[in-house]
Design an enzyme around this catalytic site. Structure first.
Site, PDB file in Angstrom:
ATOM      1  N   GLY A 307       0.826  -1.208   0.000  1.00 51.57           N
ATOM      2  CA  GLY A 307       0.000   0.000   0.000  1.00 51.57           C
ATOM      3  C   GLY A 307       0.858   1.254   0.000  1.00 51.57           C
ATOM      4  O   GLY A 307       1.951   1.281  -0.571  1.00 51.57           O
ATOM      5  N   SER A 308       0.372   2.288   0.696  1.00 46.45           N
ATOM      6  CA  SER A 308       0.988   3.616   0.627  1.00 46.45           C
ATOM      7  C   SER A 308       2.455   3.644   1.030  1.00 46.45           C
ATOM      8  O   SER A 308       3.151   4.616   0.754  1.00 46.45           O
ATOM      9  CB  SER A 308       0.222   4.576   1.528  1.00 46.45           C
ATOM     10  OG  SER A 308      -1.146   4.485   1.253  1.00 46.45           O
ATOM     11  N   VAL A 309       2.902   2.598   1.703  1.00 47.53           N
ATOM     12  CA  VAL A 309       4.303   2.530   2.102  1.00 47.53           C
ATOM     13  C   VAL A 309       5.212   2.649   0.872  1.00 47.53           C
ATOM     14  O   VAL A 309       6.350   3.078   0.956  1.00 47.53           O
ATOM     15  CB  VAL A 309       4.536   1.194   2.856  1.00 47.53           C
ATOM     16  CG1 VAL A 309       5.988   0.870   2.985  1.00 47.53           C
ATOM     17  CG2 VAL A 309       3.878   1.247   4.224  1.00 47.53           C
ATOM     18  N   GLU A 583      -6.362   8.174   5.678  1.00 52.51           N
ATOM     19  CA  GLU A 583      -5.448   7.763   4.610  1.00 52.51           C
ATOM     20  C   GLU A 583      -6.223   7.189   3.433  1.00 52.51           C
ATOM     21  O   GLU A 583      -7.265   6.577   3.600  1.00 52.51           O
ATOM     22  CB  GLU A 583      -4.516   6.696   5.175  1.00 52.51           C
ATOM     23  CG  GLU A 583      -3.402   6.319   4.250  1.00 52.51           C
ATOM     24  CD  GLU A 583      -2.629   5.160   4.810  1.00 52.51           C
ATOM     25  OE1 GLU A 583      -1.847   4.593   4.077  1.00 52.51           O
ATOM     26  OE2 GLU A 583      -2.833   4.822   5.996  1.00 52.51           O
TER      27      GLU A 583
END
Lengths: 585, 90
Positions: A307-309, A583
């Site tokens: 994901g956003s990582v 998020e």
């Protein structure tokens, strides 16, 4: 000397006058006696020659088998220690109790009952074991020495003990996934015990000796073959930091009613793994009810969509290629974007954001817009060079490579979603390692589970300038205006990125989440990378910033204190906005 | 003369044989003692290992933290209430 002086003491009569001497014997009889005596002598001589000459080898062998013994000299398995010499695994001698069932048959019932009690088994189980036509059965293995002594003291015929080793794990469940365990024969089965089996296991020696009647060793027959004990292994782990990480993770799993979780702490300067914990875990000292779920080393063997990582890698590449500067404005309104037939979106529309704010607010649209300016090959190379899709070379059994599809087959929508970490899978360890390029000044180093003193050789991926710019953005993300204000630590500047991803079930996204946070601290001179992953948090909250970031914050605060790292900011009052930023998933 | 030499040699032979018997006996006795000492050494090594495991067990961070918090009423330091001193700074 004259014969006249010799006197038979009893009668006081001189020997020469003895009546026996005057007795007359017939010549035939006397010759017969002489012959018999000679024949007997000959028989003895013949027997002696037979024994000495003809059957010497056989007799010597027989003799040896009665007093010469070959003794096995077992080698001790090496210890496993943490970086400070704290023992994590050690083999201690115990006893195996065995029996010759045939000989035990006549033993009194009362004594057998006592034996069963000593061995901690029911009389029925004991009888079942003894009811065997084998010549040798183990009654119980790995019995403590004092229990074994008590068993011998019972004096039951046919019950004996044998020396063997048992592995003790003083740190128990907290270290289980890194250290692993051995089987009943002291052979490594999991993790480091398995990976370094050759080094840890020694080579048994032996000696041939002569024993006397009492069983004492009297003499060595030939040179002793000394056993070679296994070598000790010093891991890179720090049991203090491991304890901190493990307890914090456990609290998070309980608070969020999660299914599983993992955490890994890396030393940025050396690439050493300082802590690695998984939940659920198990106690390596008592593995009777061990399940596969407990055994799983999720940090290394489970892959998930980060994901956003992943967003920082896309942005870093955009900065490297010069498409954007940290201050460049990107229009993310109206918070939705259609690529081909699919639509991607942010959790709410942000309007115009700078590149820095794209990371701070974790905007999918902003990241995707940057990604669509790039060649798929560039992105693929970026992901691959930081370790995604590559099996980590860390000498740990079962570490997986994750998946990054070959760039030739990427469609634009996939390129866009991959830029924020969807359609890609990686293990938590890979995610943690990939952040090396930001925490170090643009290069990445190999990881190690063993303590190293040599400085690792870094491999440059991005420029120092880009790395510094990314650190600033990620510090904003872990600040009051970002997606993870709860990652803030009093006294230390921290940077990091949240990730929240839907889980895939049967090829479809379902409403189950994996919350993650990857960050490093202190930002002024990074020492630690800490990556946290919580699987299926189901107590109302599921965002990385709510679930994983607080774990990061406590672990960072305690670990930096344990490592005596000086604070790099005087700011100790942490501001967490009441209405957190949601998020985008 | 010759007979005397023979008897002296015979005596010497007997004495030497007796010494040999004695030496062999002593050697075996000392060997047993050596064995015993080595066994003791192994035993002590095992005990040393046991003690190290025990030390590790007692020195578990979790145990120390629990007793510090519960029995000694201690709490962890935070940067908020720590005075940091830097050498050479004002």
């Amino acid at each position: 000397m004259s014969s006249g002086q010799r006197v038979a003491a009893a009668k006081g009569m001189p020997f020469a006058n003895s009546p026996v001497l005057t007795a007359k014997l017939s010549a035939g009889r006397s010759r017969f006696v002489l012959f018999v005596m000679f024949a007997a002598l000959l028989a003895l001589a013949g027997r002696a020659i037979w024994l000495q000459g003809m059957s010497k080898d056989f007799l010597q062998k027989q003799g040896e088998s009665r007093y010469v013994r070959t003794l096995e000299l077992p080698a001790t398995r090496g210890k496993i220690m943490d970086r400070n010499g704290h023992v994590l695994a050690s083999s201690l001698p115990v006893k195996a109790v065995w029996a010759i069932p045939e000989d035990v048959k006549d033993a009194p019932e009362a004594k057998l009952l006592e034996l069963a009690k000593l061995l901690g088994m029911s009389k029925r189980d004991l009888d079942k074991k003894l009811d065997s036509d084998k010549g040798f059965v183990y009654l119980k293995r790995q019995v403590e020495n004092d229990v074994a002594d008590a068993v011998i003291k019972l004096g039951i015929d046919g019950i004996q003990t044998r020396k063997e080793y048992k592995r003790y794990y003083p740190e128990g469940a907290a270290m289980a996934h890194v250290v692993g365990f051995t089987n009943v024969e002291d052979v490594g089965q999991e993790s480091m015990e398995l990976a370094h089996q050759k080094i840890l296991a020694g080579v048994a020696g032996n000696r041939r000796v002569i024993k006397d009647r009492l069983g004492h060793i009297v003499e060595d027959v030939r040179a002793i073959r000394e056993p070679q004990d296994g070598k000790d292994l010093t891991l890179s782990l720090d049991s203090k930091i491991q304890h901190i990480a493990f307890t914090q993770l456990k609290e998070a799993v309980e608070a969020h009613k999660a299914k599983a979780a993992g955490i890994v702490v890396l030393d940025i300067k050396t690439g050493e793994v300082l802590a690695l914990a998984n939940l659920p875990t198990y106690n390596p000292n008592d593995r009777r009810a061990l399940t596969g779920a407990q055994l799983r080393n999720r940090v290394l063997t489970d892959t998930f969509e980060p994901g956003s990582v992943m967003k920082p890698f896309t942005v870093a590449l955009a900065l490297e290629r010069g498409f954007v500067k940290p201050e460049t404005h990107i229009q993310t309104a109206p918070g939705k974007m259609t690529i081909g037939t699919a639509t991607i979106g942010d959790s709410h529309a942000h309007g115009v954001l700078t590149v820095e704010q794209v990371i701070e607010k974790s905007s999918n649209i902003g990241t995707a817009k940057m990604a669509l300016q790039m060649q798929p090959q560039e992105m693929w190379e970026m992901f691959t060079s930081v370790g995604f899709g590559q099996q980590p070379k860390i000498g740990f059994p079962g570490a997986v490579a994750g998946r990054v599809r070959p760039y030739a087959s990427w469609r634009p929508i996939e390129q866009a979603t991959m830029s924020y970490g969807h359609g890609i899978s990686a293990s938590l360890l890979q995610v943690a390692q990939s952040y090396m390029i930001f925490a170090r000044n643009g290069d990445t180093v190999p990881l190690s589970f063993l303590k190293t003193s040599a400085k690792p050789i870094g491999q440059r991926v991005i420029s120092e300038k880009t790395a510094r710019a990314m650190r600033k953005m990620m510090e904003m993300a872990a600040g009051p205006g970002g997606t993870a204000p709860k990652a803030q630590v009093p006294g230390y500047r921290v940077a990091g990125k949240t990730g929240t991803a839907h889980k895939l079930a049967g090829g479809k996204y379902v409403n189950k989440y994996i919350a993650s946070f990857v960050g490093f601290a202190p930002v002024s001179d990074p020492r630690l990378i800490i990556a946290v992953m919580v699987d299926e948090p189901s107590n109302g909250k599921h965002f990385g910033g709510d679930v994983a970031a607080p774990v990061f914050a406590t672990v960072t605060a305690n670990a930096l204190r344990a490592l005596n790292v000086a604070p790099d900011t005087t700011k100790t009052n942490i501001v967490i906005p009441a209405q957190g930023l949601k998020e985008s998933i | 003369m010759n007979a005397r030499l023979t008897s002296i040699l015979a005596l010497a032979l007997v004495a030497s044989s007796l010494f040999l018997v004695n030496a062999q006996y002593q050697a075996r006795r000392l060997f047993i003692e050596l064995e015993r000492a080595q066994a003791q050494k192994r035993q002590l090594e095992i005990e040393w290992e046991q003690l190290r495991v025990e030390q590790s067990q007692l020195g578990q961070s979790g145990r120390i933290e629990a007793s510090a918090r519960r029995d000694l009423n201690m709490s962890a330091v935070t940067p908020a209430r720590t005075q940091y001193l830097t050498l050479g700074a004002k």
